[in-house]
Scaffold this motif. Structure first.
Motif, PDB file in Angstrom:
ATOM      1  N   GLU A   1       0.981   6.065   8.213  1.00 60.95           N
ATOM      2  CA  GLU A   1      -0.018   6.608   8.545  1.00 60.95           C
ATOM      3  C   GLU A   1      -0.507   5.949   9.817  1.00 60.95           C
ATOM      4  OE1 GLU A   1      -4.550   5.258   6.955  1.00 60.95           O
ATOM      5  OE2 GLU A   1      -2.295   5.423   5.050  1.00 60.95           O
ATOM      6  N   ALA A   2       0.129   4.439  10.318  1.00 63.38           N
ATOM      7  CA  ALA A   2       0.331   4.229  11.707  1.00 63.38           C
ATOM      8  C   ALA A   2       0.497   4.786  12.776  1.00 63.38           C
ATOM      9  CB  ALA A   2       0.784   3.035  11.621  1.00 63.38           C
ATOM     10  N   GLU A   3       1.833   5.478  12.673  1.00 64.91           N
ATOM     11  CA  GLU A   3       2.323   6.495  13.671  1.00 64.91           C
ATOM     12  C   GLU A   3       0.960   8.005  13.400  1.00 64.91           C
ATOM     13  OE1 GLU A   3       5.570  10.089  14.030  1.00 64.91           O
ATOM     14  OE2 GLU A   3       6.118   8.335  12.763  1.00 64.91           O
ATOM     15  N   LEU A   4       0.826   8.977  12.291  1.00 65.54           N
ATOM     16  CA  LEU A   4      -0.147   9.562  12.314  1.00 65.54           C
ATOM     17  C   LEU A   4      -1.681   9.025  13.020  1.00 65.54           C
ATOM     18  CD1 LEU A   4      -1.467  12.384  11.849  1.00 65.54           C
ATOM     19  CD2 LEU A   4      -1.722  11.110   9.495  1.00 65.54           C
ATOM     20  N   ALA A   5      -2.095   8.038  13.257  1.00 64.49           N
ATOM     21  CA  ALA A   5      -3.140   7.367  13.336  1.00 64.49           C
ATOM     22  C   ALA A   5      -3.400   7.474  14.971  1.00 64.49           C
ATOM     23  CB  ALA A   5      -3.785   5.904  13.281  1.00 64.49           C
ATOM     24  N   ALA A   6      -2.354   6.794  15.765  1.00 64.95           N
ATOM     25  CA  ALA A   6      -1.895   6.423  16.507  1.00 64.95           C
ATOM     26  C   ALA A   6      -1.831   8.213  17.720  1.00 64.95           C
ATOM     27  CB  ALA A   6      -0.167   5.994  16.969  1.00 64.95           C
ATOM     28  N   GLU A   7      -0.980   8.883  17.595  1.00 61.74           N
ATOM     29  CA  GLU A   7      -1.219  10.494  17.611  1.00 61.74           C
ATOM     30  C   GLU A   7      -2.366  10.799  17.640  1.00 61.74           C
ATOM     31  OE1 GLU A   7       1.485  12.101  18.660  1.00 61.74           O
ATOM     32  OE2 GLU A   7       2.986  11.295  17.992  1.00 61.74           O
ATOM     33  N   LEU A   8      -3.271  10.803  16.075  1.00 65.77           N
ATOM     34  CA  LEU A   8      -4.289  11.661  16.528  1.00 65.77           C
ATOM     35  C   LEU A   8      -5.490  10.947  17.810  1.00 65.77           C
ATOM     36  CD1 LEU A   8      -4.969  11.641  12.594  1.00 65.77           C
ATOM     37  CD2 LEU A   8      -5.307  13.357  14.112  1.00 65.77           C
ATOM     38  N   ALA A   9      -5.125   9.356  17.704  1.00 64.12           N
ATOM     39  CA  ALA A   9      -5.846   9.134  19.301  1.00 64.12           C
ATOM     40  C   ALA A   9      -5.621   9.255  20.312  1.00 64.12           C
ATOM     41  CB  ALA A   9      -5.405   7.444  18.748  1.00 64.12           C
TER      42      ALA A   9
ATOM     43  N   ARG B   1       7.546  12.024   4.150  1.00 64.35           N
ATOM     44  CA  ARG B   1       7.732  11.457   2.885  1.00 64.35           C
ATOM     45  C   ARG B   1       7.152   9.932   2.903  1.00 64.35           C
ATOM     46  NH1 ARG B   1      14.503  11.396   2.349  1.00 64.35           N
ATOM     47  NH2 ARG B   1      14.401  13.886   1.694  1.00 64.35           N
ATOM     48  N   GLY B   2       7.081   9.109   4.232  1.00 65.46           N
ATOM     49  CA  GLY B   2       6.090   8.585   3.937  1.00 65.46           C
ATOM     50  C   GLY B   2       4.472   8.119   3.659  1.00 65.46           C
ATOM     51  N   PHE B   3       4.381   9.587   2.918  1.00 68.66           N
ATOM     52  CA  PHE B   3       3.093   9.841   2.108  1.00 68.66           C
ATOM     53  C   PHE B   3       2.846  10.686   0.465  1.00 68.66           C
ATOM     54  CE2 PHE B   3       2.806  10.158   6.819  1.00 68.66           C
ATOM     55  CZ  PHE B   3       1.249   9.178   7.284  1.00 68.66           C
ATOM     56  N   ASN B   4       4.007  10.248   0.236  1.00 69.30           N
ATOM     57  CA  ASN B   4       4.535  10.227  -1.051  1.00 69.30           C
ATOM     58  C   ASN B   4       4.398  10.376  -2.323  1.00 69.30           C
ATOM     59  OD1 ASN B   4       6.771   9.773  -0.311  1.00 69.30           O
ATOM     60  ND2 ASN B   4       8.197  11.810  -0.827  1.00 69.30           N
ATOM     61  N   SER B   5       4.578   8.715  -2.202  1.00 67.25           N
ATOM     62  CA  SER B   5       4.199   8.098  -3.059  1.00 67.25           C
ATOM     63  C   SER B   5       3.355   7.258  -4.261  1.00 67.25           C
ATOM     64  CB  SER B   5       3.608   6.116  -2.394  1.00 67.25           C
ATOM     65  OG  SER B   5       2.505   5.724  -1.421  1.00 67.25           O
ATOM     66  N   ILE B   6       3.868   6.963  -5.170  1.00 67.86           N
ATOM     67  CA  ILE B   6       2.949   6.776  -6.396  1.00 67.86           C
ATOM     68  C   ILE B   6       3.141   5.686  -7.380  1.00 67.86           C
ATOM     69  CG2 ILE B   6       2.675   8.236  -9.140  1.00 67.86           C
ATOM     70  CD1 ILE B   6       4.092  10.371  -7.735  1.00 67.86           C
ATOM     71  N   GLU B   7       2.152   5.008  -7.032  1.00 67.99           N
ATOM     72  CA  GLU B   7       1.531   3.340  -7.998  1.00 67.99           C
ATOM     73  C   GLU B   7       1.001   4.186  -8.897  1.00 67.99           C
ATOM     74  OE1 GLU B   7       1.439  -0.196  -5.147  1.00 67.99           O
ATOM     75  OE2 GLU B   7       0.955   2.047  -3.699  1.00 67.99           O
ATOM     76  N   ILE B   8       1.400   3.101 -10.177  1.00 67.29           N
ATOM     77  CA  ILE B   8      -0.069   3.402 -11.473  1.00 67.29           C
ATOM     78  C   ILE B   8      -0.587   1.392 -11.106  1.00 67.29           C
ATOM     79  CG2 ILE B   8       0.011   2.734 -14.180  1.00 67.29           C
ATOM     80  CD1 ILE B   8       1.195   6.044 -12.315  1.00 67.29           C
ATOM     81  N   LYS B   9      -1.471   1.404 -11.446  1.00 68.17           N
ATOM     82  CA  LYS B   9      -2.502  -0.103 -11.382  1.00 68.17           C
ATOM     83  C   LYS B   9      -3.637   0.584 -12.250  1.00 68.17           C
ATOM     84  CE  LYS B   9      -2.264  -0.175  -6.437  1.00 68.17           C
ATOM     85  NZ  LYS B   9      -2.674  -0.847  -4.971  1.00 68.17           N
ATOM     86  N   GLY B  10      -3.160  -0.414 -13.943  1.00 69.66           N
ATOM     87  CA  GLY B  10      -3.636   0.132 -14.695  1.00 69.66           C
ATOM     88  C   GLY B  10      -4.025   1.003 -15.851  1.00 69.66           C
TER      89      GLY B  10
END
Length: 298
Positions: free
Chosen positions: A28-36, A69-78
């Motif tokens: 996300e940090a790389e994408l934000a920098a590219e967009l900016a 792949r840096g954007f494909n995480s899946i987390e369960i929180k309750g």
């Protein structure tokens, strides 16, 4: 950053010309920098996994973003499921089921979570909007924002995500579904039903047209089919219709497939012919569910 890469390699229909620029951000940090850093007048298009799109033969002018792949995480929180925008819908459904949470409606929806949120994807009577809590996105300037359901204004197969904004993560509240094995069997039955009724082995992009009634399949025996797109297409005698290398599937009339030699022009032209014949037959105008982007070949 890559230049002039044929987008046909990245779409399920295997058609489409090149992008002027293709951005494959690792984080996300790389994408934000590219967009900016981009010229604010440059056009930006998020491709996702290419499951619900026709890229025209002339390609796309501007920058195409494909999350990795840096954007494909899946987390369960309750009872919350937090998924990266590139996480496949099917993977999210299965990860939730393993935790005893029921997001099984996502199991048979092609594509990834970013596209599911943008299109308010639905199946078996459930929609993304029914479970949506919030999403994170990057603006065209690279700023991170949190979006609520009211911000996105979900409607049938639509949301109000501003042009050029990139969804990076979404959070869903999932009802408890009990035994994970029961949920897994439920999804297996959904897959079997889908494979029996849809051309899953062919090159398609999912449902071609939205249902005029604004309703997804409920999966129930009493489901009403009168205003389903597939029924209108069949009634217009366009099931199995062929134009060049494009065909309306003989297995499911609302699936547009590439038989192996189709161009984007073939696919779009056949879709437009179907819309005309359905209107002539029923007086109903079908709306495309598949996105059509880019420029025609010169």
């Amino acid at each position: 950053m890559a230049a002039s890469r044929p987008l046909s390699e990245l779409t399920w229909l295997r058609v489409g010309g090149p992008a002027d620029r293709l951005l494959l951000p690792a984080s996300e940090a790389e994408l934000a920098a590219e967009l900016a850093a981009m010229d604010p007048t440059d056009a930006v298009f998020v491709l996702g996994v290419g499951s619900n799109v026709i890229v025209r033969d002339g390609g796309i002018r501007g920058t195409v973003i494909r999350l990795g792949r840096g954007f494909n995480s899946i987390e369960i929180k309750g009872d919350l499921v937090v998924a990266g925008a590139a996480a496949l819908d099917a993977h999210v459904a299965r990860k939730a089921a393993a935790a005893g949470l029921d997001l099984t409606f996502l199991r048979t929806i092609p594509g990834a979570i970013g596209g599911a949120v943008r299109m308010n994807a639905g199946c078996y009577g459930s929609y993304v909007a029914d479970h949506f809590v919030s999403a994170r996105a990057l603006t065209r300037q690279g700023d991170s924002v949190t979006l609520s359901a009211s911000d996105l204004n979900f409607r049938y197969r639509h949301s109000d995500l501003p042009d050029g904004w990139v969804l990076t993560e979404a959070t869903f509240r999932a009802p408890e579904g009990g035994d994970p094995d029961v949920l897994e069997r439920k999804m297996a039955n959904q897959i079997a039903k889908r494979d029996a009724t849809q051309p899953t082995k062919d090159r398609s992009a999912g449902s071609t047209f939205r249902n005029p009634s604004g309703a997804s399949s409920t999966g129930r025996a009493d489901d009403v089919h009168d205003l389903k797109a597939w029924k209108l297409i069949e009634d217009a005698d366009m099931k199995g219709a062929i134009l060049g290398g494009a065909q309306m599937s003989t297995k499911h009339a609302n699936f547009l497939i590439n038989t192996g030699t189709a161009t984007a022009a073939h696919l779009e032209a056949l879709g437009e012919l179907v819309r005309k014949r359905v209107f002539d037959s029923s007086g109903i105008t079908l709306d495309w569910e598949i996105m059509r982007v880019g420029e025609p070949e010169q």
